[in-house]
Design a protein around this motif. Structure first.
Motif, PDB file in Angstrom:
ATOM      1  N   LYS A  24      60.479 -38.121   1.875  1.00 31.04           N
ATOM      2  CA  LYS A  24      59.701 -39.261   2.557  1.00 31.04           C
ATOM      3  C   LYS A  24      60.051 -40.501   2.581  1.00 31.04           C
ATOM      4  N   PRO A  25      58.673 -41.337   3.132  1.00 31.00           N
ATOM      5  CA  PRO A  25      59.313 -42.769   2.970  1.00 31.00           C
ATOM      6  C   PRO A  25      58.445 -43.666   1.641  1.00 31.00           C
ATOM      7  N   TRP A  26      57.662 -42.630   1.294  1.00 31.75           N
ATOM      8  CA  TRP A  26      57.631 -43.267  -0.146  1.00 31.75           C
ATOM      9  C   TRP A  26      58.468 -43.003  -0.957  1.00 31.75           C
ATOM     10  N   TYR A  27      59.309 -42.247  -1.026  1.00 33.00           N
ATOM     11  CA  TYR A  27      60.134 -42.343  -1.716  1.00 33.00           C
ATOM     12  C   TYR A  27      61.322 -43.146  -2.201  1.00 33.00           C
ATOM     13  N   ARG A  28      61.910 -43.321  -3.549  1.00 32.53           N
ATOM     14  CA  ARG A  28      62.717 -44.150  -3.915  1.00 32.53           C
ATOM     15  C   ARG A  28      63.412 -44.259  -4.877  1.00 32.53           C
ATOM     16  N   GLY A  29      63.674 -42.965  -5.074  1.00 34.51           N
ATOM     17  CA  GLY A  29      64.980 -42.751  -6.368  1.00 34.51           C
ATOM     18  C   GLY A  29      66.338 -42.040  -5.346  1.00 34.51           C
ATOM     19  N   GLY A  30      66.557 -41.921  -6.777  1.00 32.08           N
ATOM     20  CA  GLY A  30      67.762 -41.330  -6.163  1.00 32.08           C
ATOM     21  C   GLY A  30      68.334 -39.556  -5.346  1.00 32.08           C
ATOM     22  N   ASP A  31      69.601 -39.227  -4.719  1.00 30.93           N
ATOM     23  CA  ASP A  31      69.429 -37.910  -4.086  1.00 30.93           C
ATOM     24  C   ASP A  31      68.748 -36.737  -4.542  1.00 30.93           C
ATOM     25  N   ALA A  32      69.216 -36.341  -5.788  1.00 29.31           N
ATOM     26  CA  ALA A  32      69.061 -35.591  -6.269  1.00 29.31           C
ATOM     27  C   ALA A  32      67.637 -36.269  -7.370  1.00 29.31           C
ATOM     28  N   PRO A  33      65.961 -35.758  -7.501  1.00 35.03           N
ATOM     29  CA  PRO A  33      65.569 -36.288  -7.921  1.00 35.03           C
ATOM     30  C   PRO A  33      65.182 -35.845  -9.624  1.00 35.03           C
ATOM     31  N   LEU A  34      65.327 -36.811 -10.926  1.00 33.93           N
ATOM     32  CA  LEU A  34      64.767 -36.322 -12.242  1.00 33.93           C
ATOM     33  C   LEU A  34      63.516 -35.965 -11.778  1.00 33.93           C
ATOM     34  N   LEU A  35      62.593 -35.514 -11.449  1.00 29.69           N
ATOM     35  CA  LEU A  35      61.030 -34.832 -12.167  1.00 29.69           C
ATOM     36  C   LEU A  35      60.599 -34.770 -13.672  1.00 29.69           C
ATOM     37  N   ALA A  36      59.600 -35.700 -14.663  1.00 28.80           N
ATOM     38  CA  ALA A  36      59.252 -34.727 -15.171  1.00 28.80           C
ATOM     39  C   ALA A  36      57.429 -34.858 -14.895  1.00 28.80           C
ATOM     40  N   LYS A  37      56.879 -33.735 -15.368  1.00 28.97           N
ATOM     41  CA  LYS A  37      55.363 -34.240 -15.055  1.00 28.97           C
ATOM     42  C   LYS A  37      55.400 -35.184 -16.105  1.00 28.97           C
ATOM     43  N   ALA A  38      53.996 -36.489 -15.430  1.00 26.10           N
ATOM     44  CA  ALA A  38      53.748 -37.051 -16.177  1.00 26.10           C
ATOM     45  C   ALA A  38      51.471 -37.128 -15.319  1.00 26.10           C
ATOM     46  N   GLY A  39      50.914 -36.220 -15.351  1.00 26.34           N
ATOM     47  CA  GLY A  39      49.532 -36.058 -15.134  1.00 26.34           C
ATOM     48  C   GLY A  39      49.077 -36.154 -14.086  1.00 26.34           C
ATOM     49  N   GLY A  40      47.644 -35.328 -14.360  1.00 27.13           N
ATOM     50  CA  GLY A  40      47.060 -35.204 -12.923  1.00 27.13           C
ATOM     51  C   GLY A  40      45.921 -34.468 -13.093  1.00 27.13           C
ATOM     52  N   PHE A  41      44.905 -33.918 -12.339  1.00 30.26           N
ATOM     53  CA  PHE A  41      43.417 -34.010 -12.627  1.00 30.26           C
ATOM     54  C   PHE A  41      43.657 -32.980 -11.467  1.00 30.26           C
ATOM     55  N   ARG A  42      42.934 -31.801 -11.070  1.00 30.93           N
ATOM     56  CA  ARG A  42      42.380 -30.714 -10.345  1.00 30.93           C
ATOM     57  C   ARG A  42      41.127 -30.861  -9.832  1.00 30.93           C
ATOM     58  N   LEU A  43      40.810 -30.918  -8.586  1.00 28.81           N
ATOM     59  CA  LEU A  43      39.578 -29.688  -7.886  1.00 28.81           C
ATOM     60  C   LEU A  43      39.214 -28.697  -7.533  1.00 28.81           C
ATOM     61  N   ASP A  44      37.800 -28.093  -7.971  1.00 27.36           N
ATOM     62  CA  ASP A  44      37.579 -26.329  -6.987  1.00 27.36           C
ATOM     63  C   ASP A  44      37.164 -26.481  -5.667  1.00 27.36           C
ATOM     64  N   ASP A  45      37.694 -25.797  -5.310  1.00 25.17           N
ATOM     65  CA  ASP A  45      37.742 -25.300  -4.353  1.00 25.17           C
ATOM     66  C   ASP A  45      35.989 -24.768  -4.253  1.00 25.17           C
ATOM     67  N   PRO A  46      35.086 -24.485  -2.967  1.00 29.21           N
ATOM     68  CA  PRO A  46      34.297 -24.061  -2.768  1.00 29.21           C
ATOM     69  C   PRO A  46      33.897 -22.759  -3.037  1.00 29.21           C
ATOM     70  N   ALA A  47      35.204 -22.671  -2.014  1.00 32.17           N
ATOM     71  CA  ALA A  47      35.074 -21.397  -1.862  1.00 32.17           C
ATOM     72  C   ALA A  47      36.184 -20.132  -2.256  1.00 32.17           C
ATOM     73  N   GLY A  48      36.702 -20.703  -4.044  1.00 36.02           N
ATOM     74  CA  GLY A  48      37.408 -20.085  -5.015  1.00 36.02           C
ATOM     75  C   GLY A  48      39.025 -19.566  -3.893  1.00 36.02           C
ATOM     76  N   GLU A  49      38.910 -20.036  -2.816  1.00 28.52           N
ATOM     77  CA  GLU A  49      40.564 -19.337  -1.599  1.00 28.52           C
ATOM     78  C   GLU A  49      41.791 -20.502  -2.828  1.00 28.52           C
ATOM     79  N   VAL A  50      41.367 -21.898  -2.667  1.00 30.90           N
ATOM     80  CA  VAL A  50      42.569 -22.373  -2.962  1.00 30.90           C
ATOM     81  C   VAL A  50      42.785 -23.550  -3.746  1.00 30.90           C
ATOM     82  N   GLY A  51      43.623 -24.238  -4.133  1.00 28.44           N
ATOM     83  CA  GLY A  51      44.449 -24.280  -5.674  1.00 28.44           C
ATOM     84  C   GLY A  51      44.488 -25.738  -4.957  1.00 28.44           C
TER      85      GLY A  51
END
Length: 223
Positions: A24-51
């Motif tokens: 992706k053009p917005w990625y700024r790290g090395g060839d092998a990312p070292l990722l850690a989860k840092a947060g986030g949130f969710r939204l509900d699908d009204p149909a209950g089908e899609v996470g």
């Protein structure tokens, strides 16, 4: 209501993202990312089908840590209209095979993000079922977010954001741009930039400090 299952995914989300993000053009790290989860949130699908999840990850593979937002959808079947946004597939311990998409390409995520901006739905906790996340801040400005918007149209990637065109369901009115910040930066949202609405949320820095900043904004429509 989204149900959060306490189970496994193989491959895991971070493993899939580490293989996908370097392209992706917005990625700024090395060839092998070292990722850690840092947060986030969710939204509900009204149909209950899609996470729907807005995941925040921090990558430490480069010269300095960079924190990214990755909006994702989880589906039980492939979505042909979002083929360009496929991150990968994973075996869920309860739900079976899931197709995981970059949510900027998925109509369900885009329309629920627009609903959040318009005040018609609420952000949900990333890790608990049926638990609103009061730390997600939604601001509306000027005339606010028009009703009846639909998307996504075209998706354009920049060095730090994804730009998604949205417009009226009838497709006979002006379109606007929904901007999702990919590289997250703490601080207040810019003022007087022509936004109809914006979303701000928090995440954890590598040292554990809480950060807060813009996640998304909708440019004001022409009237």
């Amino acid at each position: 209501m989204a149900v959060i299952h306490r189970t496994t995914m193989s491959p895991g989300k971070l493993e899939l993202l580490a293989a996908w993000m370097p392209s992706k053009p917005w990625y700024r790290g090395g060839d092998a990312p070292l990722l850690a989860k840092a947060g986030g949130f969710r939204l509900d699908d009204p149909a209950g089908e899609v996470g729907i999840e807005f995941m925040v990850v921090t990558d430490t593979s480069g010269d300095s840590p960079v924190t990214y937002q990755v909006p994702m959808t989880y589906r039980g079947m492939p979505l042909a209209s979002a083929a360009d946004g496929l991150i990968g597939t994973s075996e869920h311990g309860v739900l079976g095979r899931r197709w995981i998409y970059d949510g900027t390409h998925d109509v369900v995520l885009v329309e629920q993000l627009l609903a959040l901006l318009a005040g018609r739905t609420a952000a949900q906790d990333q890790n608990a079922s049926d638990a609103p996340d009061p730390t997600v801040e939604v601001r509306t400005e000027g005339a606010g977010v028009p009703q009846g918007l639909t998307g996504p149209g075209t998706v354009t990637e920049t060095a730090d954001a994804s730009l998604v065109t949205v417009g009226p369901a009838a497709q006979d009115g002006p379109v606007s741009t929904l901007t999702l910040c990919r590289v997250l930066r703490p601080g207040p949202a810019p003022e007087d930039d022509g936004s109809a609405g914006r979303v701000l949320a928090g995440w954890s820095a590598p040292d554990g400090a809480r950060q807060h900043g813009p996640f998304a904004r909708l440019a004001a429509f022409e009237r």
